[in-house]
Design a protein around this motif. Structure first.
Motif, PDB file in Angstrom:
ATOM      1  N   ASP A   1       0.835  -1.203   0.000  1.00  0.00           N
ATOM      2  CA  ASP A   1       0.000   0.000   0.000  1.00  0.00           C
ATOM      3  C   ASP A   1       0.866   1.248   0.000  1.00  0.00           C
ATOM      4  OD1 ASP A   1      -2.472  -1.335   0.150  1.00  0.00           O
ATOM      5  OD2 ASP A   1      -2.199  -1.643   2.302  1.00  0.00           O
ATOM      6  N   ALA A   2       2.017   1.120   0.625  1.00  0.00           N
ATOM      7  CA  ALA A   2       2.877   2.293   0.745  1.00  0.00           C
ATOM      8  C   ALA A   2       4.289   1.849   1.100  1.00  0.00           C
ATOM      9  CB  ALA A   2       2.354   3.232   1.832  1.00  0.00           C
ATOM     10  N   GLU A   3       5.220   2.759   0.894  1.00  0.00           N
ATOM     11  CA  GLU A   3       6.570   2.573   1.402  1.00  0.00           C
ATOM     12  C   GLU A   3       6.877   3.690   2.381  1.00  0.00           C
ATOM     13  OE1 GLU A   3       8.421   0.537  -2.627  1.00  0.00           O
ATOM     14  OE2 GLU A   3       9.172   2.478  -1.964  1.00  0.00           O
ATOM     15  N   VAL A   4       7.599   3.335   3.430  1.00  0.00           N
ATOM     16  CA  VAL A   4       8.115   4.339   4.358  1.00  0.00           C
ATOM     17  C   VAL A   4       9.577   4.530   3.988  1.00  0.00           C
ATOM     18  CG1 VAL A   4       8.485   4.970   6.761  1.00  0.00           C
ATOM     19  CG2 VAL A   4       6.543   3.503   6.134  1.00  0.00           C
ATOM     20  N   LEU A   5       9.905   5.687   3.455  1.00  0.00           N
ATOM     21  CA  LEU A   5      11.255   5.910   2.931  1.00  0.00           C
ATOM     22  C   LEU A   5      12.204   6.452   3.989  1.00  0.00           C
ATOM     23  CD1 LEU A   5      10.168   7.462  -0.468  1.00  0.00           C
ATOM     24  CD2 LEU A   5      10.944   5.127  -0.045  1.00  0.00           C
ATOM     25  N   ALA A   6      11.668   7.131   4.981  1.00  0.00           N
ATOM     26  CA  ALA A   6      12.525   7.687   6.035  1.00  0.00           C
ATOM     27  C   ALA A   6      11.672   8.102   7.223  1.00  0.00           C
ATOM     28  CB  ALA A   6      13.293   8.893   5.513  1.00  0.00           C
ATOM     29  N   VAL A   7      12.249   7.968   8.415  1.00  0.00           N
ATOM     30  CA  VAL A   7      11.651   8.532   9.637  1.00  0.00           C
ATOM     31  C   VAL A   7      12.786   9.191  10.402  1.00  0.00           C
ATOM     32  CG1 VAL A   7      10.247   8.127  11.674  1.00  0.00           C
ATOM     33  CG2 VAL A   7      10.117   6.522   9.765  1.00  0.00           C
ATOM     34  N   GLU A   8      12.722  10.477  10.576  1.00  0.00           N
ATOM     35  CA  GLU A   8      13.783  11.204  11.287  1.00  0.00           C
ATOM     36  C   GLU A   8      13.181  11.936  12.478  1.00  0.00           C
ATOM     37  OE1 GLU A   8      17.145  11.218  10.662  1.00  0.00           O
ATOM     38  OE2 GLU A   8      16.682   9.582   9.271  1.00  0.00           O
ATOM     39  N   VAL A   9      13.892  11.906  13.598  1.00  0.00           N
ATOM     40  CA  VAL A   9      13.397  12.551  14.815  1.00  0.00           C
ATOM     41  C   VAL A   9      14.522  13.333  15.487  1.00  0.00           C
ATOM     42  CG1 VAL A   9      11.611  10.822  15.270  1.00  0.00           C
ATOM     43  CG2 VAL A   9      13.906  10.499  16.189  1.00  0.00           C
ATOM     44  N   GLY A  10      14.161  14.253  16.341  1.00  0.00           N
ATOM     45  CA  GLY A  10      15.165  15.027  17.075  1.00  0.00           C
ATOM     46  C   GLY A  10      14.550  15.696  18.294  1.00  0.00           C
ATOM     47  N   THR A  11      15.404  16.331  19.093  1.00  0.00           N
ATOM     48  CA  THR A  11      14.965  16.970  20.336  1.00  0.00           C
ATOM     49  C   THR A  11      15.482  18.408  20.368  1.00  0.00           C
ATOM     50  OG1 THR A  11      15.331  14.820  21.366  1.00  0.00           O
ATOM     51  CG2 THR A  11      14.808  16.653  22.827  1.00  0.00           C
ATOM     52  N   TYR A  12      14.596  19.349  20.616  1.00  0.00           N
ATOM     53  CA  TYR A  12      14.982  20.759  20.567  1.00  0.00           C
ATOM     54  C   TYR A  12      14.350  21.503  21.738  1.00  0.00           C
ATOM     55  CZ  TYR A  12      16.656  19.288  16.062  1.00  0.00           C
ATOM     56  OH  TYR A  12      17.335  18.622  15.088  1.00  0.00           O
ATOM     57  N   ALA A  13      14.580  22.811  21.760  1.00  0.00           N
ATOM     58  CA  ALA A  13      14.007  23.607  22.840  1.00  0.00           C
ATOM     59  C   ALA A  13      12.483  23.476  22.785  1.00  0.00           C
ATOM     60  CB  ALA A  13      14.434  25.063  22.700  1.00  0.00           C
ATOM     61  N   PRO A  14      11.849  23.225  23.928  1.00  0.00           N
ATOM     62  CA  PRO A  14      10.415  22.915  23.938  1.00  0.00           C
ATOM     63  C   PRO A  14       9.547  24.061  23.420  1.00  0.00           C
ATOM     64  CG  PRO A  14      11.413  22.505  26.094  1.00  0.00           C
ATOM     65  CD  PRO A  14      12.437  23.206  25.264  1.00  0.00           C
ATOM     66  N   ALA A  15       8.407  23.670  22.847  1.00  0.00           N
ATOM     67  CA  ALA A  15       7.441  24.654  22.390  1.00  0.00           C
ATOM     68  C   ALA A  15       6.543  25.102  23.524  1.00  0.00           C
ATOM     69  CB  ALA A  15       6.589  24.056  21.272  1.00  0.00           C
ATOM     70  N   ASP A  16       6.379  24.220  24.516  1.00  0.00           N
ATOM     71  CA  ASP A  16       5.486  24.488  25.641  1.00  0.00           C
ATOM     72  C   ASP A  16       6.304  24.751  26.888  1.00  0.00           C
ATOM     73  OD1 ASP A  16       3.069  24.214  24.492  1.00  0.00           O
ATOM     74  OD2 ASP A  16       2.357  22.711  25.913  1.00  0.00           O
ATOM     75  N   GLY A  17       5.685  25.356  27.839  1.00  0.00           N
ATOM     76  CA  GLY A  17       6.287  25.434  29.162  1.00  0.00           C
ATOM     77  C   GLY A  17       7.532  26.286  29.193  1.00  0.00           C
ATOM     78  N   ARG A  18       8.261  26.092  30.261  1.00  0.00           N
ATOM     79  CA  ARG A  18       9.438  26.900  30.517  1.00  0.00           C
ATOM     80  C   ARG A  18      10.622  26.384  29.715  1.00  0.00           C
ATOM     81  NH1 ARG A  18      10.032  26.792  36.784  1.00  0.00           N
ATOM     82  NH2 ARG A  18       7.839  26.279  36.436  1.00  0.00           N
ATOM     83  N   PRO A  19      11.272  27.243  28.939  1.00  0.00           N
ATOM     84  CA  PRO A  19      12.486  26.749  28.294  1.00  0.00           C
ATOM     85  C   PRO A  19      13.538  26.449  29.354  1.00  0.00           C
ATOM     86  CG  PRO A  19      12.083  29.072  27.746  1.00  0.00           C
ATOM     87  CD  PRO A  19      11.013  28.668  28.702  1.00  0.00           C
ATOM     88  N   GLU A  20      14.287  25.391  29.154  1.00  0.00           N
ATOM     89  CA  GLU A  20      15.295  25.026  30.138  1.00  0.00           C
ATOM     90  C   GLU A  20      16.450  26.028  30.120  1.00  0.00           C
ATOM     91  OE1 GLU A  20      14.670  22.926  32.270  1.00  0.00           O
ATOM     92  OE2 GLU A  20      13.010  21.822  31.360  1.00  0.00           O
ATOM     93  N   ALA A  21      17.139  26.075  31.241  1.00  0.00           N
ATOM     94  CA  ALA A  21      18.191  27.082  31.410  1.00  0.00           C
ATOM     95  C   ALA A  21      19.251  26.989  30.314  1.00  0.00           C
ATOM     96  CB  ALA A  21      18.831  26.903  32.778  1.00  0.00           C
ATOM     97  N   GLY A  22      19.510  25.781  29.860  1.00  0.00           N
ATOM     98  CA  GLY A  22      20.579  25.582  28.892  1.00  0.00           C
ATOM     99  C   GLY A  22      20.172  25.840  27.457  1.00  0.00           C
ATOM    100  N   ASP A  23      18.973  26.352  27.233  1.00  0.00           N
ATOM    101  CA  ASP A  23      18.471  26.470  25.877  1.00  0.00           C
ATOM    102  C   ASP A  23      19.025  27.651  25.107  1.00  0.00           C
ATOM    103  OD1 ASP A  23      17.030  24.226  25.895  1.00  0.00           O
ATOM    104  OD2 ASP A  23      15.191  25.175  26.587  1.00  0.00           O
ATOM    105  N   ARG A  24      19.656  28.557  25.800  1.00  0.00           N
ATOM    106  CA  ARG A  24      20.166  29.742  25.104  1.00  0.00           C
ATOM    107  C   ARG A  24      21.059  29.299  23.949  1.00  0.00           C
ATOM    108  NH1 ARG A  24      20.103  31.183  30.407  1.00  0.00           N
ATOM    109  NH2 ARG A  24      22.156  30.279  30.732  1.00  0.00           N
ATOM    110  N   GLY A  25      20.679  29.723  22.779  1.00  0.00           N
ATOM    111  CA  GLY A  25      21.491  29.389  21.623  1.00  0.00           C
ATOM    112  C   GLY A  25      21.147  28.055  20.995  1.00  0.00           C
ATOM    113  N   ARG A  26      20.316  27.258  21.659  1.00  0.00           N
ATOM    114  CA  ARG A  26      19.919  25.987  21.034  1.00  0.00           C
ATOM    115  C   ARG A  26      18.821  26.233  20.027  1.00  0.00           C
ATOM    116  NH1 ARG A  26      17.752  21.948  24.868  1.00  0.00           N
ATOM    117  NH2 ARG A  26      17.623  20.594  23.068  1.00  0.00           N
ATOM    118  N   PRO A  27      18.819  25.448  18.949  1.00  0.00           N
ATOM    119  CA  PRO A  27      17.750  25.611  17.982  1.00  0.00           C
ATOM    120  C   PRO A  27      16.399  25.287  18.597  1.00  0.00           C
ATOM    121  CG  PRO A  27      19.296  23.868  17.304  1.00  0.00           C
ATOM    122  CD  PRO A  27      19.763  24.399  18.616  1.00  0.00           C
ATOM    123  N   GLY A  28      15.372  25.991  18.161  1.00  0.00           N
ATOM    124  CA  GLY A  28      14.029  25.735  18.636  1.00  0.00           C
ATOM    125  C   GLY A  28      13.396  24.592  17.867  1.00  0.00           C
TER     126      GLY A  28
END
Lengths: 404, 402, 86
Positions: free
Chosen positions: A258-285
């Protein structure tokens, strides 16, 4: 062989299409949600843009709900689908997942038997298992005369791998059995975990999907977090399960996926919700992170942004979170591709969402030959800064003489 | 041919010690981490002992995430990960710029958060839940906390395959580096002691009263435990290039499913899982010098586990001890602690003991549980067991870098 | 040491057992074996015991489980611990 050629099969849809290295094939699937039960019905419902919103007042005897309507299934009873024996102690998440697994197995041309059940497994995504079952179990320790007067048979429902374990027992699948607690990313994370199992030759085929139940607990919990967002999708429930195999092996067998799954990519970045963590300065959102994931997924798929016909996003009407997802998608793909906002039909199904988004794309493909061989993207973002994207290629179902 | 993967950092947060410098000697000395339960009111329970990490101080261990925003289990995971990175000597700045992620196993995720919400539900109804606690419920936050603490932009995956989950996590992390998808991974697991699990195991008749005594003739069950276990993984090449201390190499792993019963272990299936692990690691049973057992201390587990070992290894299986005799059953963290113990056994040359051992079980006459005292040895290859509800079996194989 | 049987108690117990074993109450006879004839396992056996304890507010040690293999046997064990007089 059941790869009967069909008159309207376009060249790239026929067995001549050579899958990319490492691609997964989806050879069957099933959904259980208020929009539709089963792939056929779901495909029609998605294509017609139906809504899964239902009146849920009175769905629970002991608890009120924050809203009269939800994308839930007040009439869903597991025994109607799977019988009474072995099902009466299931929690709702387990029930939804097991029916999803059964539907997916009914929908595939993969035959599971004693010759391959050691190599067929299950990967299911969740938020935290059945939160209701766990909460009720915990509650018993507080309200009973003695705190240990809990029900032994319900104890397995408090572990998050209950659904996957029960599904394995029901279908006697002795291959790798895994549960991924991914929340909003559960669908994509389960698929990514499955991709590793297939490419490393740990399994030949997997039931892959994710599940979320509707309960007073999830309804109130969501209400407490997002009450201020008027335009948000109603809370929902459901499961979607896919039969996933190695695309090259499916091709060699002359079968049509029915379909092919060609890629699944994941990552972790500065959160969209809540308090940004102290170390987030300069980290990609998270928006920038999502764009990176989409680009990486397209690269793995060997595809250009312009080839993408649709994006099934996880947008849910919670504006500050949607904004992140929208920015990520537009940065990577522009605005040309059609946007499927699946939660408008299925509701906010949390960990089931990603899988239902995939199902929505497959549903469109299933009944529309004009989309054969085209590429689409699925995106998910969690409030905690986890993001992910998958690239799919789909075909319509009638080209395959399924039960032939 | 994939890349070789080695363990260069260990981060245990346990009832017998925090940090490898405290945990290793305690394990070697056979110290018990069992004490009367303090994290919930256990007064109504006939049994009230557990392996709690009474001195867990997330503030002192974490640099980035603020403890108030996360549940206890996420904090265990993040703090253990921080310790593992510190132990590895890897530059944290460089790590956060690299292709790095985490895979963390768990049984009950943020169980204490769920129990606080349950108490609110009982006291004031579901309308009275605290939103900040609701936000902390998703178990995905365990691995997420690790990535947020270390500033990692790679994958953060929480594998909730119950009591074998750390081995799933370690195996997945190994594959990520082996295949080249990632260059560094934190792998491990975390869980917190909670009331419902204590009640459930008690009700099953699987919770012993005071001391967990795996493989003993009179063993009578588990004690619940908690903690965070993290291992820092990288390629052999990068470890060598930066002159890192290498504890052990990850040789491979095996996974399968009983598909038979939710709670009763299946020796045939467990034996098959061992064979899968051996095949994946490219070893023969005769290569294995030590088995870090699942060894829960229930009559059924230890009997079935031993039967499977004898089926695969024959009449003279390698020594097999259970660190649950000291830590209790730390659930999703258990095989993570097992992996740490295995790495220390290989690196430092001793086998951890099974404490509380009084009477050899005549039914398990062929099993050498390394009773009561740790033992000097030079294991080259170690097999680490993790089995779980749902029939989720996972076995990892570690080896000395040759 | 079989005791006289109270029909109401027996029916209550039959309901409990049937629910746990996921069969119709009529299928449970006084002597049909839970394990051999109704696919019971140790978890379901403990569940039966737990429900009985809750219903009658009594404590039955798990060491009694081997003596609770059919409905009549269950009744006799419960009668003992609950002090039922026929």
């Amino acid at each position: 062989m059941n790869a009967t050629a069909l008159p309207d099969a376009r060249p790239e849809a026929a067995a001549g299409h050579l899958p990319r290295d490492g691609a997964l094939a989806i050879t069957g699937w099933g959904t259980v949600c208020s929009l539709a039960i089963g792939a056929e019905e779901f495909s029609a419902a998605v294509t017609e843009g139906r809504s899964g919103l239902r009146d849920v007042t009175g769905m629970f005897e002991d608890e009120d709900l924050p809203a009269a309507e939800a994308c839930a299934m007040p009439d869903f009873r597991v025994r109607d689908h799977l019988g009474r024996k072995g099902t009466s102690f299931f929690d709702r998440s387990t029930s939804l997942a097991l029916v999803g697994c059964s539907l997916a197995l009914d929908d595939t041309d993969l035959a599971v038997g004693d010759d391959n059940r050691e190599r067929v497994g299950i990967v299911l995504g969740t938020t935290a298992g059945s939160i209701r079952a766990t909460g009720e179990y915990s509650r018993e320790t507080l309200v009973q005369d003695r705190p240990y007067l809990v029900n032994p048979m319900l104890f397995p429902n408090t572990v998050m791998n209950c659904a996957a374990g029960q599904a394995a027992i029901r279908h006697r699948l002795k291959g790798v059995n895994a549960t991924v607690a991914g929340g909003q990313l559960a669908g994509l994370s389960a698929l990514r975990y499955a991709r590793n199992l297939i490419r490393r030759d740990y399994a030949d085929a997997l039931l892959v999907g994710s599940v979320e139940e509707f309960s007073p607990h999830t309804a109130w919990g969501t209400h407490h977090l997002y009450a201020a967002d008027d335009g948000r999708a109603p809370v929902g429930e459901g499961s979607a399960v896919f039969v996933v195999e190695d695309a090259a092996a499916v091709h060699r067998a002359g079968r049509l996926p029915d379909a092919e799954v060609l890629a699944v990519e994941v990552g972790t970045y500065a959160p969209a919700d809540g308090r940004p963590e102290a170390g987030d300065r300069g980290r990609p959102g998270a928006a920038e992170g999502l764009a990176t994931c989409i680009a990486r997924a397209l690269e793995r798929a060997g595809a250009a942004p312009s080839e993408v016909w649709a994006v099934a996003s996880g947008e849910s009407g919670v504006e500050h979170r949607d904004a992140v997802e929208r920015r990520g998608i537009e940065a990577a793909l522009g605005t040309a591709a059609e946007r499927l906002r699946v939660k408008r039909s299925t509701g906010e199904c949390h960990s089931a969402s990603g899988s239902l988004q995939i199902a929505a794309l497959l549903g469109r493909h299933r009944i529309d030959p004009a989309l054969d061989g085209r590429l689409s993207v699925v995106t998910s973002c969690s409030p905690d800064g986890a993001v992910g994207a998958a690239v799919l290629r789909g075909w319509h179902r009638a080209r395959r003489d399924h039960r032939g | 041919m994939g890349r070789r993967v080695v363990i260069t950092g260990l981060g245990p947060i346990s009832s017998i010690g925090t940090g490898v410098g405290a945990f290793g000697p305690a394990l070697r000395a056979g110290r018990s981490g069992i004490s009367p339960i303090s994290s919930f009111d256990a007064s109504g329970f006939p049994h009230f002992m557990a392996g709690e990490v009474a001195d867990f101080d997330p503030k002192a261990l974490l640099r980035t995430v603020s403890p108030a925003d996360w549940g206890r289990t996420s904090l265990f995971a993040a703090a253990a990960a921080r310790l593992a990175v510190e132990d590895s000597g890897m530059d944290p700045e460089e790590l956060s710029r690299s292709r790095a992620g985490s895979s963390i196993g768990t049984t009950s995720g943020e169980s204490q958060v769920v129990e606080r919400l349950t108490a609110e539900w009982v006291d004031r109804g579901l309308t009275g839940l605290t939103p900040e606690l609701v936000r902390q419920v998703p178990a995905s936050r365990l691995a997420n906390a690790v990535n947020q603490e270390l500033g990692l932009t790679g994958e953060a995956v929480t594998l909730s395959t119950a009591c074998s989950a750390s081995n799933y996590a370690l195996g997945y992390a190994y594959d990520q580096i082996h295949t080249g998808d990632a260059d560094y991974m934190i792998a491990g697991g975390a869980d917190s002691v909670c009331r419902w699990a204590h009640a459930g195991f008690y009700r099953l008749g699987a919770l012993t009263k005071e001391a967990c005594s795996p493989f003993d003739k009179d063993r009578s069950g588990i004690l619940t435990g908690e903690g965070g276990a993290a291992l820092f993984l990288e390629t052999l090449e990068s470890a060598t290039a930066r002159g890192a201390h290498i504890y052990a190499e990850v040789l491979g792993y095996g996974l399968n499913c009983d598909a038979n019963h939710m709670v009763a272990p299946d020796p045939v299936s467990i034996a098959e899982c061992m064979r899968r692990a051996h095949h994946n690691a490219g070893i023969e049973p005769s290569d294995v010098d030590y088995i870090c057992a699942h060894g829960t201390g229930t009559p059924a587990n230890d009997a079935m586990e031993s039967r499977a070992v004898i089926e695969v290894f024959g009449e003279e299986p390698p020594p097999m001890s259970s660190i649950k005799s000291m830590l209790g059953h730390t659930m999703g963290a258990a095989s993570g602690f097992g992996a740490i113990a295995s790495a220390l056994a290989i690196d430092q040359g001793w086998l951890p003991p099974t404490v509380n051992h009084r009477t050899q079980d005549p039914e398990l006459a062929l099993i050498d549980p390394v009773p009561n005292e740790s033992r000097p040895a030079r294991p080259r290859v170690v097999q680490n067991h993790g089995f779980a509800f749902g029939g989720n079996n996972a076995i990892t194989i570690l080896g000395r870098v040759a | 040491m079989s005791q006289a049987v109270n029909a109401d108690h027996l029916d209550e117990l039959r309901e409990i057992v049937a629910e746990v074993l996921e069969v119709e109450p009529e299928e449970i006879t006084e002597t049909s074996s839970f394990v051999e004839e109704h696919e019971a396992d140790s978890l379901r056996a403990i569940e039966i015991l737990a429900r009985i304890e809750k219903k009658y507010g009594i404590d039955i040690p798990q060491s009694e489980l081997p003596n609770m293999g059919n409905l009549r046997a269950v009744h006799d064990v419960v009668a003992q611990h609950a002090g039922w007089q026929a």
